[in-house]
Design a protein around this motif. Structure first.
Motif, mmCIF file in Angstrom:
data_model
loop_
_atom_site.group_PDB
_atom_site.id
_atom_site.type_symbol
_atom_site.label_atom_id
_atom_site.label_comp_id
_atom_site.label_asym_id
_atom_site.label_seq_id
_atom_site.Cartn_x
_atom_site.Cartn_y
_atom_site.Cartn_z
ATOM 1 N N LEU A 97 -4.302 66.138 83.015
ATOM 2 C CA LEU A 97 -5.036 67.392 82.840
ATOM 3 C C LEU A 97 -5.461 67.618 81.392
ATOM 4 O O LEU A 97 -6.553 68.125 81.123
ATOM 5 C CB LEU A 97 -4.186 68.567 83.329
ATOM 6 N N GLY A 98 -4.618 67.229 80.449
ATOM 7 C CA GLY A 98 -4.962 67.400 79.049
ATOM 8 C C GLY A 98 -6.221 66.651 78.669
ATOM 9 O O GLY A 98 -7.003 67.103 77.820
ATOM 10 N N SER A 99 -6.435 65.508 79.291
ATOM 11 C CA SER A 99 -7.638 64.728 79.021
ATOM 12 C C SER A 99 -8.880 65.447 79.516
ATOM 13 O O SER A 99 -9.916 65.488 78.838
ATOM 14 C CB SER A 99 -7.529 63.351 79.690
ATOM 15 N N ILE A 100 -8.801 66.048 80.694
ATOM 16 C CA ILE A 100 -9.951 66.756 81.266
ATOM 17 C C ILE A 100 -10.270 68.002 80.449
ATOM 18 O O ILE A 100 -11.438 68.293 80.159
ATOM 19 C CB ILE A 100 -9.665 67.106 82.739
ATOM 20 N N VAL A 101 -9.241 68.746 80.067
ATOM 21 C CA VAL A 101 -9.448 69.939 79.240
ATOM 22 C C VAL A 101 -10.030 69.549 77.883
ATOM 23 O O VAL A 101 -10.957 70.198 77.376
ATOM 24 C CB VAL A 101 -8.127 70.714 79.068
ATOM 25 N N SER A 102 -9.517 68.477 77.294
ATOM 26 C CA SER A 102 -10.040 68.009 76.010
ATOM 27 C C SER A 102 -11.507 67.609 76.133
ATOM 28 O O SER A 102 -12.317 67.910 75.247
ATOM 29 C CB SER A 102 -9.228 66.811 75.502
#
Length: 529
Positions: A97-102
């Motif tokens: 999820l952190g990758s998508i938000v980033s």
């Protein structure tokens, strides 16, 4: 006179209203783009299993540190934050999820960068080009990799540089650049090219900046942020620097094939349509003086040293990886967007954008279908190395294999063949894949047995785990597509190796891969730390 003044005021008001409406229009388009791409990525993130690299960075998150053998710590922190301190680590979608938000935040940062240096329409084009890149969309925007936080802070740093170019005395922009560039380096050391490029630009165009306290303030802030990397390496005999420097050491002979492969990889990973547009924009930039926006000159100084150094290294050895060049191309996207805004007057959806985004979406969906529905394997269809060469197996079949091992393991413990505190061992860092799907559900410890430059962070984790395990027996689980000689590999650590289970995984009702489960005994009392 009063009537003329009134008319001029009204014209200015209308013009300002038009500009504000245009800003809102393109800003809204970017937000809708971000939302649409995020929904697509979320679907993929929750339906694909973690790959080798992703499992390894999940492994980082199990023990937060100021630095790791391969990379700085922010990717581990990203996993911790977006899994709610590992509470949701069972679901690959939350690990990613952190990758998508980033990726979503980086899209907005690049839009603001190009809107600042050119126009909102050019910013909209930059956002589209950015999301059409396979590097950005997958490596840095879907899979959990160090590139995910890196791209967020890289694009935000470019935004601050665009602001600095508007007002070189802007203290807030300089300070924010120092913070963002420092965090970028704490994501991945490639972030140092931001300063390398900025220094080169200052030497060529802005030497008086070397007299500015704002510049040195930014440098000091960045150095303070990245100091844990240096401290860790001093404490560990500069292990990270030695490892990465050996990966790009220049051999004496020139080899054309690795160079050609690097050129093609750079073109593919950044989307061939994007790269073609960049090439056209570069020609226009250097041929037409009016196109040479100063900020784009600065971005060229950042991009070319990174892309060029990788091409140079590839002339001498086959060691570079395709995604290493990603930040360089991202830094050239603004040039492509500005050029496209010049030649595509009043179009918000030109052909270049349709083709580049269409290629990305089609490829992603095609890959999803291939992973889930291709019958059997794209690699070797029989033999001890079954599945070898099939990259789709990197994200398929691991959960199924892990569940089968869980059943087998409980039987082994019930029969007294193994004890609950016996470890699972690996010889390479991608043992983290086995750890996530086979060991984690059973609370088994993974121990690395082998050489530092294959074990990577497992060498450090051994020191913390060795007191928790009973080494008299161990398991080793080997996927058939990554098969190696277990008896030879662990001969320095165990005297007996026995194949006790072969687990089959299927796709489309056809055999896709095997997992070989070995029981090791006769511990020789030697553990690498």
């Amino acid at each position: 006179m009063k009537q003329n003044s009134f008319i001029q005021a009204k014209e200015k008001e209308v013009a300002l209203t038009r500009v504000l409406n245009e800003q809102d229009s393109y800003g809204n388009k970017v937000l809708w783009l971000i939302l649409s791409i995020a929904i697509l990525k979320l679907f993929v993130a929750f339906t694909l299993e973690l790959g080798n690299d992703e499992s390894y960075y999940w492994f980082y998150s199990q023990d937060l540190k100021w630095n790791y053998f391969d990379h700085p710590p922010l990717v581990a922190l990203w996993v911790r934050i977006f899994t709610l301190n590992l509470w949701l680590e069972d679901l690959p979608g939350f690990v990613r999820l952190g990758s998508i938000v980033s990726g979503a935040a980086a899209t907005w940062a690049l839009y603001k960068t190009v809107a600042t240096l050119a126009s909102n329409r050019a910013g909209w084009y930059a956002a589209c080009i950015y999301n059409a890149s396979f590097y950005v969309g997958l490596t840095a925007g879907l899979f959990i990799m160090p590139d995910a936080p890196q791209m967020l802070f890289w694009t935000a740093s470019l935004w601050m540089l665009a602001r600095i170019m508007k007002n070189e005395n802007n203290w807030s922009a300089w300070i924010l650049f120092g913070i963002l560039a420092g965090l970028c380096i704490m994501s991945k050391v490639h972030g140092a090219f931001l300063y390398f490029g900025l220094g080169l630009f200052m030497l060529l165009k802005k030497r008086h900046w070397f007299q500015k306290p704002q510049f040195y303030t930014a440098v000091v802030i960045s150095l303070l942020i990245v100091s844990p990397i240096l401290i860790w390496n001093i404490q560990n005999n500069f292990a990270s620097y030695r490892f990465h420097s050996e990966r790009v050491t220049i051999d004496k002979t020139v080899e054309g094939l690795p160079f050609l492969k690097e050129v093609l990889n750079q073109a593919f990973f950044n989307n061939p349509f994007n790269v073609a547009l960049i090439c056209i924009a570069i020609v226009s930039f250097y041929r037409v003086r009016s196109n040479r926006l100063p900020t784009l000159t600065l971005f060229n100084c950042i991009a070319w040293p990174l892309a060029g150094s990788l091409l140079f290294v590839s002339l001498f050895r086959d060691a570079t990886l395709p995604h290493w060049s990603g930040p360089a191309y991202v830094t050239l996207f603004p040039m492509a967007a500005v050029y496209l805004a010049q030649v595509s007057q009043h179009k918000w959806w030109p052909g270049w954008i349709k083709w580049s985004l269409g290629t990305f979406v089609t490829t992603l969906l095609g890959y999803m279908l291939l992973v889930h529905f291709y019958p059997g394997t794209l690699g070797r269809s029989s033999g001890i190395e079954m599945g070898k060469g099939d990259n789709t197996l990197d994200v398929y079949g691991w959960s199924e294999g892990g569940k089968a091992f869980e059943t087998f393991y409980k039987e082994e413990v019930a029969l007294g063949n193994m004890q609950p505190n016996n470890p699972v061992v690996c010889a390479k860092w991608w043992g983290a894949h086995v750890e996530y799907y086979f060991c984690r559900p059973l609370n088994l410890n993974m121990i690395g047995l082998g050489r530092l430059y294959l074990l990577h962070e497992y060498m450090w984790m051994n020191r913390e785990r060795k007191e928790e395990v009973d080494f008299t027996k161990a398991y080793c689980i080997v996927p058939s597509d990554e098969y190696y000689d277990v008896e030879q590999t662990y001969s320095a650590y165990y005297s007996n190796v026995q194949l006790v289970k072969t687990i089959e995984t299927r796709r489309g009702n056809q055999l896709a891969r095997l997992f070989y489960v070995y029981r090791l005994s006769g511990w020789k009392g030697k553990i690498p730390v």
